[in-house]
Design a protein around this motif. Structure first.
Motif, PDB file in Angstrom:
ATOM      1  N   ASP A   1      -6.192  -0.801  -6.154  1.00  0.00           N
ATOM      2  CA  ASP A   1      -7.268  -1.385  -5.581  1.00  0.00           C
ATOM      3  C   ASP A   1      -7.188  -1.043  -4.124  1.00  0.00           C
ATOM      4  OD1 ASP A   1      -9.435  -2.787  -5.345  1.00  0.00           O
ATOM      5  OD2 ASP A   1      -8.439  -4.519  -5.896  1.00  0.00           O
ATOM      6  N   ARG A   2      -8.237  -1.329  -3.507  1.00  0.00           N
ATOM      7  CA  ARG A   2      -8.306  -1.065  -1.966  1.00  0.00           C
ATOM      8  C   ARG A   2      -7.427  -2.260  -1.401  1.00  0.00           C
ATOM      9  NH1 ARG A   2     -12.354   0.754   1.332  1.00  0.00           N
ATOM     10  NH2 ARG A   2     -13.713   0.731  -0.419  1.00  0.00           N
TER      11      ARG A   2
ATOM     12  N   TYR B   1       0.788  -1.233   0.030  1.00  0.00           N
ATOM     13  CA  TYR B   1      -0.006   0.090  -0.017  1.00  0.00           C
ATOM     14  C   TYR B   1       0.899   1.348  -0.171  1.00  0.00           C
ATOM     15  CZ  TYR B   1       1.185  -0.097   5.094  1.00  0.00           C
ATOM     16  OH  TYR B   1       1.884   0.032   6.171  1.00  0.00           O
TER      17      TYR B   1
ATOM     18  N   PHE C   1      -9.998   5.887   0.692  1.00  0.00           N
ATOM     19  CA  PHE C   1      -9.837   5.231  -0.625  1.00  0.00           C
ATOM     20  C   PHE C   1     -11.167   5.665  -1.359  1.00  0.00           C
ATOM     21  CE2 PHE C   1     -11.009   1.632  -3.230  1.00  0.00           C
ATOM     22  CZ  PHE C   1     -10.040   1.375  -4.020  1.00  0.00           C
ATOM     23  N   PRO C   2     -11.287   5.589  -2.627  1.00  0.00           N
ATOM     24  CA  PRO C   2     -10.109   5.647  -3.556  1.00  0.00           C
ATOM     25  C   PRO C   2      -9.536   6.894  -3.807  1.00  0.00           C
ATOM     26  CG  PRO C   2     -12.117   5.721  -4.956  1.00  0.00           C
ATOM     27  CD  PRO C   2     -12.476   5.915  -3.512  1.00  0.00           C
TER      28      PRO C   2
ATOM     29  N   ASN D   1      -8.609   1.213   4.686  1.00  0.00           N
ATOM     30  CA  ASN D   1      -9.499   1.968   3.687  1.00  0.00           C
ATOM     31  C   ASN D   1      -8.283   2.779   3.106  1.00  0.00           C
ATOM     32  OD1 ASN D   1     -11.484   3.019   2.186  1.00  0.00           O
ATOM     33  ND2 ASN D   1     -11.893   4.579   3.592  1.00  0.00           N
ATOM     34  N   ARG D   2      -7.418   2.098   2.558  1.00  0.00           N
ATOM     35  CA  ARG D   2      -6.260   2.876   1.922  1.00  0.00           C
ATOM     36  C   ARG D   2      -6.043   2.357   0.278  1.00  0.00           C
ATOM     37  NH1 ARG D   2      -1.683   4.331   4.601  1.00  0.00           N
ATOM     38  NH2 ARG D   2      -3.217   4.893   6.234  1.00  0.00           N
ATOM     39  N   THR D   3      -5.365   3.025  -0.511  1.00  0.00           N
ATOM     40  CA  THR D   3      -5.061   2.545  -1.827  1.00  0.00           C
ATOM     41  C   THR D   3      -3.634   1.772  -1.758  1.00  0.00           C
ATOM     42  OG1 THR D   3      -6.202   4.328  -3.055  1.00  0.00           O
ATOM     43  CG2 THR D   3      -4.358   3.299  -4.112  1.00  0.00           C
TER      44      THR D   3
END
Length: 383
Positions: free
Chosen positions: A138-139, A108, A120-121, A144-146
């Motif tokens: 993608d998640r 990540y 995210f996103p 809750n991070r790209t």
């Protein structure tokens, strides 16, 4: 008829009367003096005792704290107004121990910001880079991070040069990434290296930079300001920026880095690739001057505290001497009062004896007069 008293008898009586009067007057005078002495001695003893019970109150010595940098608050405000910095990729798991496959989670993105990252996103985007086509955004699982997943192109590239997963190895890829914070501020595009570590199961990931230190973050900002194109000047400036604390004779402390940051923010718009060396020299000169001022201020505080302590000690010594003198005076006064009281009692006894003697004399004279009168009365009756 009784004979008249002789001249010698009259003179002797007058002498005795004079001596009695003189003794009586002297004893009264001495008694008064003794009484006054007793009163004066008791008053002196009382005053001396009051002085012996005195105490001294120490003046509070000013506190001498350790040298510290002047408080700075402007950078906290500036940090809130700045977009995210220090964009980096964190591989998770730290070592890939199986043959990569399409859609495999690789790790990540992370960045530094006091405003928190946008969820995210909207937190990170890939906007370029030599290897942008090898990854898919993608998640990241569990947050809750790209994050990055392996694309078919990456799997194909890795399979083209078969990996030996029995020994540690690395692959590095270049991406250009932007970050957004929770209030919508967007960072400048940052070129980052995505490092993928491969190895056997249970192998430890190579030691790599975790979160950058404040000095490293500042050094990157200075280098990027001096050389936005990130040529060889960028890396030389980065090296000098990291060495600045040592060149200034300082430690990489929060105080020094904070002042370093404040100086950079003050002249950021003036720094170029041609004068960045002068900036580093100016930081060292300003730090040396500030340290000298701080040491001088500490010396003044220590001197003031030493003066107060010495004054308190002198006051205590003076009071101790005064208390000893007061105790001596009190003891002498009590002794004088006791002596005067004894003298007063002796004189009072002497006065009492004189009074008794005078009373006895008066009684004898009265008896003698009555006797003479009784002896003369028959003769007068016979005539």
């Amino acid at each position: 008829m009784p004979s008249a008293p002789s001249l010698s008898a009259l003179k002797g009586g007058a002498a005795r009367e004079f001596l009695l009067k003189a003794a009586r007057g002297s004893t009264l005078i001495f008694a008064g003096l003794a009484f006054l002495t007793v009163v004066g001695a008791l008053v002196t003893a009382l005053v001396a005792q009051t002085g012996a019970l005195r105490t001294v109150r120490d003046r509070p010595a000013p506190a001498v704290s350790a040298p510290h940098a002047e408080p700075i608050a402007t950078e906290d405000v500036a940090a809130r107004l700045a977009p995210p910095t220090n964009i980096r990729f964190v591989q998770d798991p730290g070592v890939i121990s199986v043959q990569p496959f399409e859609g495999q989670a690789l790790g990540y993105f992370d960045a530094a910001t006091p405003n928190k990252l946008s969820p995210f996103p909207d937190d990170f985007d890939i906007v370029g880079g030599a290897h942008a086509g090898l990854f898919a955004l993608d998640r990241y699982p569990g947050a809750n991070r790209t994050g990055l997943r392996a694309s078919a192109a990456l799997v194909q590239a890795l399979n083209a040069a078969p990996l030996n997963l029995n020994q540690p190895s690395q692959k590095q890829y270049q991406l250009r990434v932007i970050a957004r914070d929770a209030v919508g501020q967007v960072s400048a595009p940052a070129d980052i290296l995505v490092t993928l570590n491969f190895g056997p199961p249970g192998a430890a990931a190579p030691a790599g930079p975790d979160a950058l230190t404040p000095l490293q973050i500042l050094a990157r900002e200075i280098a990027r300001t001096a050389d936005p194109s990130q040529t060889e000047v960028y890396f030389e400036t980065l090296r000098q920026a990291l060495q600045t604390p040592r060149r200034c004779g300082a430690e990489e402390t929060e105080a020094f880095v904070g002042e370093y940051q404040r100086a950079f923010e003050a002249v950021r718009s003036q720094i170029t690739r041609d004068n960045v060396g002068l900036f580093f020299r100016g930081v060292c000169d300003a730090w040396a001057a500030a340290s000298a001022r701080g040491e001088a201020r500490q010396a003044r505080k220590r001197a003031a505290a030493a003066d107060v302590i010495a004054s308190n000690q002198a006051a205590r010594a003076k009071l101790a001497a005064e208390k000893r003198a007061a105790e001596t005076t009190r003891n002498l006064a009590i002794g004088a009062a006791a002596s005067a009281l004894i003298a007063f009692l002796l004189i009072a006894m002497a006065i009492a004896f004189l009074a008794m003697e005078r009373h006895s004399k008066a009684m004898r004279e009265a008896v003698a007069a009555i006797a003479r009168q009784s002896q003369s009365s028959p003769l007068e009756d016979q005539e």
